[in-house]
Enzyme design. Structure first.
Site, PDB file in Angstrom:
ATOM      1  CG  HIS A  76      43.438  45.705  44.824  1.00  0.00           C
ATOM      2  ND1 HIS A  76      44.612  45.007  45.020  1.00  0.00           N
ATOM      3  CD2 HIS A  76      43.213  45.669  43.488  1.00  0.00           C
ATOM      4  CE1 HIS A  76      45.071  44.570  43.856  1.00  0.00           C
ATOM      5  NE2 HIS A  76      44.247  44.961  42.904  1.00  0.00           N
ATOM      6  CG  ASP A  78      45.019  42.391  47.959  1.00  0.00           C
ATOM      7  OD1 ASP A  78      44.372  43.380  47.594  1.00  0.00           O
ATOM      8  OD2 ASP A  78      44.741  41.227  47.597  1.00  0.00           O
ATOM      9  CG  ASP A 115      47.163  44.139  39.881  1.00  0.00           C
ATOM     10  OD1 ASP A 115      46.260  44.823  40.395  1.00  0.00           O
ATOM     11  OD2 ASP A 115      46.995  42.963  39.509  1.00  0.00           O
ATOM     12  CD  GLU A 145      41.292  42.701  43.009  1.00  0.00           C
ATOM     13  OE1 GLU A 145      40.717  42.626  41.908  1.00  0.00           O
ATOM     14  OE2 GLU A 145      42.473  42.316  43.179  1.00  0.00           O
ATOM     15  CD  GLU A 146      45.305  40.872  42.811  1.00  0.00           C
ATOM     16  OE1 GLU A 146      44.635  40.067  42.155  1.00  0.00           O
ATOM     17  OE2 GLU A 146      45.900  41.832  42.284  1.00  0.00           O
ATOM     18  CG  ASP A 169      42.756  46.981  39.961  1.00  0.00           C
ATOM     19  OD1 ASP A 169      43.953  46.888  39.685  1.00  0.00           O
ATOM     20  OD2 ASP A 169      42.075  46.026  40.393  1.00  0.00           O
ATOM     21  CG  HIS A 458      48.048  38.356  38.968  1.00  0.00           C
ATOM     22  ND1 HIS A 458      46.760  37.862  38.808  1.00  0.00           N
ATOM     23  CD2 HIS A 458      47.896  39.575  39.541  1.00  0.00           C
ATOM     24  CE1 HIS A 458      45.886  38.744  39.250  1.00  0.00           C
ATOM     25  NE2 HIS A 458      46.557  39.794  39.693  1.00  0.00           N
TER      26      HIS A 458
END
Length: 487
Positions: A76, A78, A115, A145-146, A169, A458
């Site tokens: 992904h 983003d 990530d 995705e997030e 991922d 994150h």
């Protein structure tokens, strides 16, 4: 040239560095989408953007390998936008600043975006390398995705061509993921009429709880890290009951899939109690430090006087919201009975926004069982309904059921053992992966997820372990070369 571009393998680190220079926070992907379209054209492969904002690459098979099974590489585009309190970084305009710290690559003051930037960089490397041997290749780089797997959910069921899906991922090198939890967003809202404050008798203070580790609400929910929203609620219950404090506003957390590391509340209270509430905050800080000893090392809990606001929450609304937040489940609900080391069901009290006569509370619930996912949703809905709140459910995605007999899994394990002399580890993750959504549209795909090691995605301490990227690239290339013939 940035120092990370000299790391091996240079193809991946070069592409990863290029990605860090393009703003790509979830919800603001126009620049990265155009970057990937331009990259595909320069690499000489077919490339297009679908209606959901995903970028798709297609690369024909190497000469003599046209009869191999088709592989779809997936990652992904983003990244989660988190920054330190002192950072002035603007994720919509500013590049990430990566740097090398010993054996890790980190970012200065922000999330790194490994990530899933390393997965995207690997796909870019495959697309531009003319020397690789492989069968027919597709690559899917999904949007947003997030924030809800919107790109995967919007994927058309005729876009991809292939037999095998390699999701890039995962964050633990040497582990091969063959299943993951499903998830659902739960949003509770309440509109109300606020009331005037009493500036003659009351003062206003801002309470800030920060310095927590935060973290990925799927990968790290079981570690007992502090949730700033839950911790703040405990303090507020104390001062509301004892010191007659009133809530003006409350802002905690900013991403549904990140454990909140900061929470801020503005309160009014009698002027004579300002010094007392500061002492109460000091006492709570000491309690929290003791409770989270060995888990949280940077807890900060401060109170400062601020300008008196004109409006505040009515007592009844305030009490109902506080009760609901305190009662709301947060953390692990159950482990998988057959895999007792893996979380089955959890929830993350991710975001609280109370201001301007509206309260919004957002939670991400996860489970590898659909019935338990709905069980925890029912629990959350009942909790907030009792406070008079409206509860909406959105972005639901199912779990990815493990297939231990997967042909591509056994090929990966074989290649891993031959290349590195170790046994690979088969794993089921609690973190949600897009594999389940893609399988819903392409149910015949044989799917495995793997990747280099990353820690604390994150969060602003996100980092990528340099020494795992080279073997990851070796395994990916070898697997592409040895993919079986399509019968």
């Amino acid at each position: 040239m940035n120092e990370i571009q000299n790391l091996n393998p240079q193809c991946i680190w070069k592409n990863f560095y290029a990605l860090t220079q393009v703003p790509r926070p979830s919800g603001h992907l126009e620049k990265i989408q155009q970057f990937l379209l331009d990259f595909g054209q320069k690499a000489g492969v077919e490339v297009f953007k679908d209606e959901a904002g995903n970028i798709v690459f297609r690369k024909p098979a190497s000469p003599g390998m046209e009869n191999r099974k088709g592989i779809i590489l997936q990652a992904h585009m983003d990244m989660v936008p988190q920054k330190t309190p002192e950072s002035t970084h603007n994720f919509e305009t500013d590049p990430i600043e990566p740097w090398i710290d010993g054996e890790w690559v980190k970012a200065k003051g922000t999330t790194l975006g490994a990530d899933n930037g390393l997965g995207v960089a690997a796909i870019m490397s495959v697309m531009e390398d003319k020397t690789l041997k492989h069968g027919p290749l597709n690559a899917l780089i999904t949007a947003d995705e997030e924030t809800g797997m919107f790109g995967a959910n919007g994927l058309d069921d005729e876009t991809l061509q292939g037999d095998i899906l390699l999701n890039l991922d995962s964050e633990h090198w040497g582990k091969f993921v063959i299943g993951s939890a499903g998830g659902i967003d739960v949003t509770a809202t309440l509109e109300f009429k606020d009331e005037e404050t009493n500036p003659e008798e009351d003062a206003a203070v801002k309470v800030t709880l920060k310095g927590l580790r935060g973290g990925h609400s799927g990968l790290e929910i079981h570690e007992g890290r502090g949730n700033a929203n839950k911790m703040m609620a405990r303090f507020l219950r104390d001062v509301v009951e004892i010191d007659y404090a009133r809530i003006v506003s409350w802002h905690g957390g900013n991403m549904r899939n990140a454990i909140p590391f900061k929470s801020e509340v503005v309160l009014t209270l009698p002027k004579r109690l300002v010094d007392a509430i500061k002492q109460v905050a000091d006492d709570w800080r000491a309690d929290f430090i003791d409770e989270y000893k060995g888990i949280e090392s940077g807890i900060e809990f401060t109170i400062e006087e601020v300008e008196m606001p004109k409006r505040q929450l009515p007592v009844e609304i305030q009490d109902n919201l506080l009760s609901a937040i305190l009662a709301c489940h947060d953390g692990v609900l159950r482990m998988i009975p057959s895999y007792p080391s893996v979380v089955e069901t959890s929830s993350n009290l991710a975001i609280i926004d109370i201001e301007g006569e509206k309260a919004v509370i957002k939670i991400l619930a996860r489970s590898s069982r659909e019935d338990m996912k709905m069980c925890i949703v029912d629990m959350l809905e009942a909790c907030f309904n009792m406070a008079g709140m409206k509860v909406e459910k959105s972005g639901s995605y199912g779990g990815w059921d493990p297939n231990p007999d997967s042909e591509i899994l056994h090929l990966l394990l074989k290649e891993y053992k031959e290349l590195f002399g170790k046994e690979g580890i088969i794993q089921v993750d609690h973190a949600g992966l897009e594999c389940s959504v893609i399988l819903g549209k392409y149910p015949w795909l044989d799917v495995v997820s793997f990747g280099p090691t990353m820690k604390s995605p994150h969060t602003t301490t996100e980092r990528a372990l340099i020494k795992t990227v080279e073997p990851f690239w070796q395994l990916l290339k070898k697997t592409l070369e040895d993919v079986p013939v399509k019968e």
